[in-house]
Enzyme design. Structure first.
Site, PDB file in Angstrom:
ATOM      1  N   LYS A  13     -10.670   4.839  19.089  1.00 29.56           N
ATOM      2  CA  LYS A  13     -11.782   3.976  19.524  1.00 29.56           C
ATOM      3  C   LYS A  13     -12.147   4.240  20.986  1.00 29.56           C
ATOM      4  CE  LYS A  13      -9.985  -0.109  18.733  1.00 29.56           C
ATOM      5  NZ  LYS A  13      -8.720   0.000  18.024  1.00 29.56           N
ATOM      6  N   ARG A  86     -11.223  -8.917  16.796  1.00 27.95           N
ATOM      7  CA  ARG A  86     -10.008  -8.470  16.131  1.00 27.95           C
ATOM      8  C   ARG A  86      -9.560  -9.440  15.057  1.00 27.95           C
ATOM      9  NH1 ARG A  86      -7.869  -4.666  19.934  1.00 27.95           N
ATOM     10  NH2 ARG A  86      -5.942  -3.704  19.244  1.00 27.95           N
ATOM     11  N   ARG A 125      -0.216  10.317  23.129  1.00 24.32           N
ATOM     12  CA  ARG A 125      -1.299   9.727  23.938  1.00 24.32           C
ATOM     13  C   ARG A 125      -0.872   9.472  25.389  1.00 24.32           C
ATOM     14  NH1 ARG A 125      -5.105   4.929  21.950  1.00 24.32           N
ATOM     15  NH2 ARG A 125      -3.262   3.619  21.810  1.00 24.32           N
ATOM     16  N   ARG A 157       1.056   4.449  27.664  1.00 21.84           N
ATOM     17  CA  ARG A 157       0.930   2.996  27.600  1.00 21.84           C
ATOM     18  C   ARG A 157       2.249   2.388  27.134  1.00 21.84           C
ATOM     19  NH1 ARG A 157      -4.348   1.690  24.192  1.00 21.84           N
ATOM     20  NH2 ARG A 157      -2.884   0.237  23.259  1.00 21.84           N
ATOM     21  N   ARG A 168       1.790  -3.404  15.665  1.00 17.13           N
ATOM     22  CA  ARG A 168       0.335  -3.467  15.888  1.00 17.13           C
ATOM     23  C   ARG A 168      -0.397  -3.182  14.584  1.00 17.13           C
ATOM     24  NH1 ARG A 168       0.385   0.843  20.374  1.00 17.13           N
ATOM     25  NH2 ARG A 168      -1.859   1.008  20.180  1.00 17.13           N
TER      26      ARG A 168
END
Ligand code: ADP
Length: 212
Positions: A13, A86, A125, A157, A168
């Site tokens: 995203k 969300r 990432r 992160r 998640r």
């Protein structure tokens, strides 16, 4: 033009939002980024939010809606929402907010991706703490962990580990995935295969946005 990017964690995203805003001159609103930025202080509320994010759960609707309202009020151009809404409550509140501002939602881009592909992506990432640019060490075959735009050392992160990813993903399935049918029924949903390469995904997004 106002659009929502709807997707499971690590589908891309943030990466696609950055490409969209640079081509279509819209404002990128990422609730995840806004929360991470607001957590620089060491006060009790920051600690509490950090703990919620690192456990893969959702931060309260009240906090999120305050953040969003402030961002929308100062947006003169269209917006790309990344990470919001969300859940159903947020989706309904967003509809009401748009109505109050005399605006409308134009499309919901649903980036679909198999769970295992998304999970593999979080491991590589990296993010630039200065300019927010997102990298993937495996996909981009990088040798140095430095931002190509501002030369800052890249970071991972805190919630990008396998354990938090599973949590998640569970939260996404339970709270966020019902929004797929919510927006389908309104005729706003456009599904895009997000397991393709970044440029391929963006090409498909461009085709859709050129029609909106
Ligand atoms: P992802 O890469 O999983 O899409 P984000 O950067 O969008 O991650 O969000 C990171 C975390 O921030 C979420 O796991 C959640 O705890 C919190 N968060 C972000 N957006 C929202 C929201 N709209 N409502 C509640 N919590 C949110």
């Amino acid at each position: 033009m106002n659009i929502i990017l709807l997707a499971p964690p690590a589908a891309g995203k943030g990466t696609q939002a950055a490409l969209i805003v640079s081509k279509y001159h819209m404002k990128h609103i990422s609730t995840g980024e806004l929360l991470r930025k607001s957590l620089k202080q060491d006060d009790d509320i920051s600690k509490e939010i950090k703990q919620i994010m690192n456990s893969g759960k959702l931060v309260s609707d009240e906090i999120i809606l305050q953040l969003i309202e402030k961002e929308l009020e100062s947006a003169e151009e269209g917006v790309v929402l990344d990470g919001f809404p969300r859940n159903r409550v947020q989706a309904i509140e967003y509809e009401e907010l748009l109505q109050r501002l005399g605006q409308k939602l134009d499309a919901v881009l649903y980036l679909s991706i198999p769970e295992e592909v998304a999970k593999a992506r979080i491991i590589g990432r990296r993010t630039c703490p200065t300019c927010g640019k997102i990298y993937n060490m495996q996909m981009e075959e990088m040798t140095e962990e430095l931002c190509g735009s501002c030369h800052t050392s890249l970071i991972s992160r805190e919630d990008d580990n396998e354990e938090t990813f599973d949590l998640r993903y569970e939260t996404y399935m339970r709270e966020t995935s019902p929004l797929i049918s919510f927006y389908q029924e309104k005729g706003l949903l456009k599904e895009i295969d997000a397991s393709l390469k970044t440029e391929e995904v963006f090409k498909r997004i461009e085709l859709i946005l050129n029609e909106v």
